[in-house]
Design a protein around this motif. Structure first.
Motif, PDB file in Angstrom:
ATOM      1  N   TYR A  85       0.849  -1.179   0.000  1.00  0.00           N
ATOM      2  CA  TYR A  85       0.000   0.000   0.000  1.00  0.00           C
ATOM      3  C   TYR A  85       0.890   1.236   0.000  1.00  0.00           C
ATOM      4  O   TYR A  85       1.483   1.575   1.027  1.00  0.00           O
ATOM      5  N   PRO A  86       1.005   1.898  -1.160  1.00  0.00           N
ATOM      6  CA  PRO A  86       1.762   3.149  -1.154  1.00  0.00           C
ATOM      7  C   PRO A  86       0.969   4.193  -0.360  1.00  0.00           C
ATOM      8  O   PRO A  86      -0.252   4.099  -0.258  1.00  0.00           O
ATOM      9  N   GLU A  87       1.649   5.143   0.176  1.00  0.00           N
ATOM     10  CA  GLU A  87       0.967   6.121   1.026  1.00  0.00           C
ATOM     11  C   GLU A  87       0.043   6.996   0.199  1.00  0.00           C
ATOM     12  O   GLU A  87       0.477   7.930  -0.478  1.00  0.00           O
ATOM     13  N   LEU A  88      -1.251   6.676   0.273  1.00  0.00           N
ATOM     14  CA  LEU A  88      -2.265   7.386  -0.499  1.00  0.00           C
ATOM     15  C   LEU A  88      -3.344   8.007   0.384  1.00  0.00           C
ATOM     16  O   LEU A  88      -4.382   8.429  -0.117  1.00  0.00           O
ATOM     17  N   GLU A  89      -3.095   8.078   1.681  1.00  0.00           N
ATOM     18  CA  GLU A  89      -4.110   8.575   2.603  1.00  0.00           C
ATOM     19  C   GLU A  89      -4.564   9.989   2.274  1.00  0.00           C
ATOM     20  O   GLU A  89      -5.716  10.349   2.495  1.00  0.00           O
ATOM     21  N   LEU A  90      -3.675  10.809   1.752  1.00  0.00           N
ATOM     22  CA  LEU A  90      -4.007  12.204   1.462  1.00  0.00           C
ATOM     23  C   LEU A  90      -4.586  12.400   0.062  1.00  0.00           C
ATOM     24  O   LEU A  90      -4.966  13.513  -0.299  1.00  0.00           O
ATOM     25  N   VAL A  91      -4.647  11.331  -0.714  1.00  0.00           N
ATOM     26  CA  VAL A  91      -5.202  11.406  -2.065  1.00  0.00           C
ATOM     27  C   VAL A  91      -6.711  11.198  -1.983  1.00  0.00           C
ATOM     28  O   VAL A  91      -7.167  10.243  -1.350  1.00  0.00           O
ATOM     29  N   PRO A  92      -7.506  12.086  -2.599  1.00  0.00           N
ATOM     30  CA  PRO A  92      -8.960  11.860  -2.599  1.00  0.00           C
ATOM     31  C   PRO A  92      -9.290  10.490  -3.197  1.00  0.00           C
ATOM     32  O   PRO A  92      -8.650  10.047  -4.157  1.00  0.00           O
ATOM     33  N   LYS A  93     -10.263   9.825  -2.610  1.00  0.00           N
ATOM     34  CA  LYS A  93     -10.593   8.453  -2.988  1.00  0.00           C
ATOM     35  C   LYS A  93     -10.808   8.291  -4.495  1.00  0.00           C
ATOM     36  O   LYS A  93     -10.382   7.305  -5.083  1.00  0.00           O
ATOM     37  N   ARG A  94     -11.432   9.260  -5.124  1.00  0.00           N
ATOM     38  CA  ARG A  94     -11.717   9.132  -6.556  1.00  0.00           C
ATOM     39  C   ARG A  94     -10.460   9.172  -7.422  1.00  0.00           C
ATOM     40  O   ARG A  94     -10.487   8.784  -8.581  1.00  0.00           O
ATOM     41  N   PHE A  95      -9.332   9.638  -6.865  1.00  0.00           N
ATOM     42  CA  PHE A  95      -8.077   9.679  -7.600  1.00  0.00           C
ATOM     43  C   PHE A  95      -7.085   8.609  -7.146  1.00  0.00           C
ATOM     44  O   PHE A  95      -5.973   8.533  -7.655  1.00  0.00           O
ATOM     45  N   ALA A  96      -7.475   7.791  -6.175  1.00  0.00           N
ATOM     46  CA  ALA A  96      -6.539   6.831  -5.576  1.00  0.00           C
ATOM     47  C   ALA A  96      -6.021   5.810  -6.583  1.00  0.00           C
ATOM     48  O   ALA A  96      -4.828   5.491  -6.579  1.00  0.00           O
ATOM     49  N   ILE A  97      -6.893   5.278  -7.429  1.00  0.00           N
ATOM     50  CA  ILE A  97      -6.437   4.270  -8.398  1.00  0.00           C
ATOM     51  C   ILE A  97      -5.473   4.898  -9.401  1.00  0.00           C
ATOM     52  O   ILE A  97      -4.409   4.326  -9.689  1.00  0.00           O
ATOM     53  N   LEU A  98      -5.807   6.069  -9.899  1.00  0.00           N
ATOM     54  CA  LEU A  98      -4.924   6.759 -10.838  1.00  0.00           C
ATOM     55  C   LEU A  98      -3.561   7.023 -10.214  1.00  0.00           C
ATOM     56  O   LEU A  98      -2.522   6.731 -10.812  1.00  0.00           O
ATOM     57  N   ARG A  99      -3.545   7.530  -8.991  1.00  0.00           N
ATOM     58  CA  ARG A  99      -2.269   7.824  -8.316  1.00  0.00           C
ATOM     59  C   ARG A  99      -1.510   6.541  -8.019  1.00  0.00           C
ATOM     60  O   ARG A  99      -0.291   6.483  -8.172  1.00  0.00           O
TER      61      ARG A  99
END
Length: 143
Positions: free
Chosen positions: A85-99
């Motif tokens: 799990y890369p650190e994606l906590e601050l990424v809005p959920k709708r952009f999580a897959i893209l990021r």
């Protein structure tokens, strides 16, 4: 060497695609690939996971890694050696897959793509890999 896979949910001619994936994976293992990243969100990822499970019988040193976009249980996690799990906590959920896909590309040496049309997440990931000048292997070409 780290390899990332990206592809559409729908896989047409799955036996032909599976054969191509097997050939590409073996070629990359022969070149030194040891870690294989999948996002686990579709038909192509499930096909790749199955090929990697079978390939581990021949090459037990390889690692199949499910890269998570969300920090929650994933029913496909059992099909992989481990999850990341890369650190994606601050990424809005709708952009999580893209990021998450961008991170997978950044960390990879090679991107293997099953992209048959120019829209959707797989196409965006392929475009990103090309912009980042990653080595890209696209179905059906292996150049």
């Amino acid at each position: 060497m780290i390899v990332t896979f990206c592809g559409h949910n729908d896989v047409y001619g799955s036996e032909k695609v599976r054969s191509w994936v097997e050939t590409v994976i073996r070629q990359l293992i022969n070149e030194g690939a040891t870690h294989f990243y999948c996002g686990g969100h579709g038909g192509f990822d499930r096909l790749v996971s199955g090929v990697l499970q079978k390939e581990k019988e021949r090459s037990p040193h390889i690692q199949s890694i499910l890269v998570l976009a969300y920090l929650q249980e994933n029913p496909y996690a059992v099909d992989y050696d481990y999850t990341y799990y890369p650190e994606l906590e601050l990424v809005p959920k709708r952009f999580a897959i893209l990021r998450r896909n961008e991170i997978m590309v950044i960390e990879s040496d090679v991107v293997v793509a099953y992209v048959t049309h120019g829209w959707g997440g797989a196409a965006k990931t392929l475009e990103y890999a090309q912009r980042k000048k990653k080595r890209v292997i696209v179905y059906p070409d292996t150049q």
